[in-house]
Structures are given as C-alpha cells and as structure tokens.
Design a protein around this motif. Structure first.
Motif, PDB file in Angstrom:
ATOM      1  N   ALA A  10    -102.259  -7.016 -43.505  1.00  0.00           N
ATOM      2  CA  ALA A  10    -101.412  -5.842 -43.263  1.00  0.00           C
ATOM      3  C   ALA A  10    -102.033  -4.929 -42.214  1.00  0.00           C
ATOM      4  N   ASP A  11    -101.212  -4.478 -41.311  1.00  0.00           N
ATOM      5  CA  ASP A  11    -101.617  -3.538 -40.282  1.00  0.00           C
ATOM      6  C   ASP A  11    -100.562  -2.445 -40.234  1.00  0.00           C
ATOM      7  N   PRO A  12    -100.918  -1.203 -40.565  1.00  0.00           N
ATOM      8  CA  PRO A  12     -99.903  -0.146 -40.614  1.00  0.00           C
ATOM      9  C   PRO A  12     -99.208   0.088 -39.288  1.00  0.00           C
ATOM     10  N   ARG A  65     -95.588  -3.895 -46.162  1.00  0.00           N
ATOM     11  CA  ARG A  65     -94.836  -4.689 -45.202  1.00  0.00           C
ATOM     12  C   ARG A  65     -93.540  -5.169 -45.842  1.00  0.00           C
ATOM     13  N   ARG A  75     -99.152   0.892 -45.779  1.00  0.00           N
ATOM     14  CA  ARG A  75     -99.528  -0.516 -45.628  1.00  0.00           C
ATOM     15  C   ARG A  75     -98.626  -1.426 -46.467  1.00  0.00           C
ATOM     16  N   CYS A 113     -89.223  -0.801 -44.060  1.00  0.00           N
ATOM     17  CA  CYS A 113     -90.410  -1.126 -43.278  1.00  0.00           C
ATOM     18  C   CYS A 113     -90.986   0.129 -42.636  1.00  0.00           C
ATOM     19  N   ALA A 114     -90.103   0.945 -42.079  1.00  0.00           N
ATOM     20  CA  ALA A 114     -90.556   2.190 -41.457  1.00  0.00           C
ATOM     21  C   ALA A 114     -91.146   3.133 -42.499  1.00  0.00           C
ATOM     22  N   CYS A 161     -98.169  -2.400 -37.429  1.00  0.00           N
ATOM     23  CA  CYS A 161     -97.346  -3.586 -37.178  1.00  0.00           C
ATOM     24  C   CYS A 161     -96.410  -3.789 -38.353  1.00  0.00           C
ATOM     25  N   ALA A 162     -95.202  -3.276 -38.251  1.00  0.00           N
ATOM     26  CA  ALA A 162     -94.251  -3.360 -39.342  1.00  0.00           C
ATOM     27  C   ALA A 162     -92.893  -3.759 -38.787  1.00  0.00           C
ATOM     28  N   ALA A 193     -94.710   1.574 -43.756  1.00  0.00           N
ATOM     29  CA  ALA A 193     -95.825   1.359 -42.828  1.00  0.00           C
ATOM     30  C   ALA A 193     -97.010   2.289 -43.070  1.00  0.00           C
ATOM     31  N   GLY A 229    -100.967  -0.811 -50.668  1.00  0.00           N
ATOM     32  CA  GLY A 229    -100.145  -1.658 -49.827  1.00  0.00           C
ATOM     33  C   GLY A 229     -99.693  -2.907 -50.535  1.00  0.00           C
TER      34      GLY A 229
END
Length: 225
Positions: free
Chosen positions: A195-197, A120, A118, A111-112, A199-200, A115, A73
């Motif tokens: 990072a939160d996969p 961003r 990880r 971003c998509a 939340c992108a 994700a 990530g």
C-alpha cells in the motif's frame, strides 16, 4: 443475516473480526438480483436489485471502515460485472447493469477517501462466468429453444430460444467461478502489502486478464471479513 441492512452488515463484519482478530481485506461479492423485461418488470424488482447489489457493498464497507483505519490500512475489493458497461442481448438486465455500474463509481470515491488511511479500493468486473444460473446459456451455444413458456423474469436460468450468448465469447470458454480467484487474490495482496497512500487508482480490473502469480503475504495468514 441480511447484509442489505446496516445491522446485518455490521454483524457480519464483527463476526469475522471475532474469529480472526482483525480485518485486512474486505471482499464484497454478496448479491441478489431480479432480471426481467424493462417495460413489464415490477418496480419492486428494481429496488430489490439495487438494495442487494449496491447497498450491500456500501453497508459492508461502512461497517469495516473504522476497523481498517484503526489497523493502519487494508484492501477493499468490490465485485462489479461486465454488465456495468455492456448490454446483454440474451437476457434483459437493466436493474443488474445499473447496480453493478454504480460499484466502480463508488469504488473510485472510496479510494479517494481511503488513501490517507492506506486503504486501497479496487473493482473486479468478471465476464460471463458459468454458475448454476448462467449454465443454461453457456451450455447451449446454438441457442436452442429454452424451457416451455419462454423466459421467466424471476428465473435467470429460464429464457426464450434464439439467443446465442456463448458466440460472443472470443475464446468460447465457459469460465468457472474459481477463475476469478487469482485476480482477486493478486489485487487484494498487492493492495494490502504494498500500500502506498499516494497510489490509489480505484481501478476496475477484468477478472479474465490477470496472469500474474500473487505475492505471498507475510505472517501466518490474512484475516478477511
């Protein structure tokens, strides 16, 4: 090296990795542009600007992507511009606005794609910033006559008189390039270390709105490309 080519972008990324041992943050800020009157500007200027303001972040991201995936990530910051969403009356800049308008759209799709890994991706859209190119506009708030001969489409520091761009700035501030740094650092650090996969957002952030102190990253440093 020429970052607008696939080979140049790859060389730049590999050079950064060779120095720092890896890459956590990619900051796509390099660009070059040509402005001019829409009806007389050479078509070559359009392609030149797209190549240097849209191809560069695309190619550099492509080159860095496998390294970010392998690292588990990271963060990508793409620099757009207020010109992406607002026309400038003091200087014709159709190629620049179109190219920078593509940056946030590209960022949302990256971003998509990132994700699950990880990764961003966010966009920063600075407003008018005082640089060597924009200083003549900002330092002349009364819109006095520009250099002899009027506006030069190849020179953003030359213009015809009569326009008053600084009057469009509510606080009448002439922001230095360093004013973008806190927003850039805060966005990159938050994206990398929190990072939160799931939340992108792929959001676009105004470089003049952040007043939050950036978190300090763990470890001894944050290698960047």
């Amino acid at each position: 090296m020429d970052l607008s080519t696939e080979a140049g972008a790859k060389e730049w990324i590999e050079a950064g990795i060779s120095v720092y041992g890896g890459i956590d943050i990619l900051y796509n800020n390099a660009s070059a542009l040509r402005n001019g009157p829409f009806d007389t500007q050479p078509v070559e200027d359009w392609y030149f600007t797209l190549r240097n303001e849209l191809d560069i972040p695309y190619l550099c991201t492509r080159a860095a992507w496998p390294h970010l995936v392998a690292r588990g990530g990271g963060a990508i910051l793409n620099v757009a511009s207020v010109a992406a969403v607002r026309g400038a009356p003091f200087l014709p800049m159709v190629p620049h606005g179109a190219a920078k308008g593509g940056v946030p759209a590209m960022s949302k799709h990256l971003c998509a794609a990132g994700a699950p890994h990880r990764i961003r991706v966010n966009t920063i859209a600075p407003g008018m910033t005082r640089t060597s190119a924009t200083a003549p506009f900002l330092d002349d708030p009364e819109g006095a006559e520009g250099p002899p001969g009027g506006a030069d489409p190849r020179r953003p520091d030359r213009r015809a008189g009569g326009h008053r761009p600084r009057r469009g700035l509510p606080l009448q501030r002439r922001r230095p390039p360093s004013s973008t740094a806190p927003t850039s650092w805060w966005t990159a650090a938050t994206a990398r270390w929190r990072a939160d996969p799931a939340c992108a957002p792929g959001s676009t952030t105004s470089a003049s709105t952040s007043a939050t102190s950036p978190p300090r990253p763990p470890g001894t440093g944050t290698p960047s490309g």
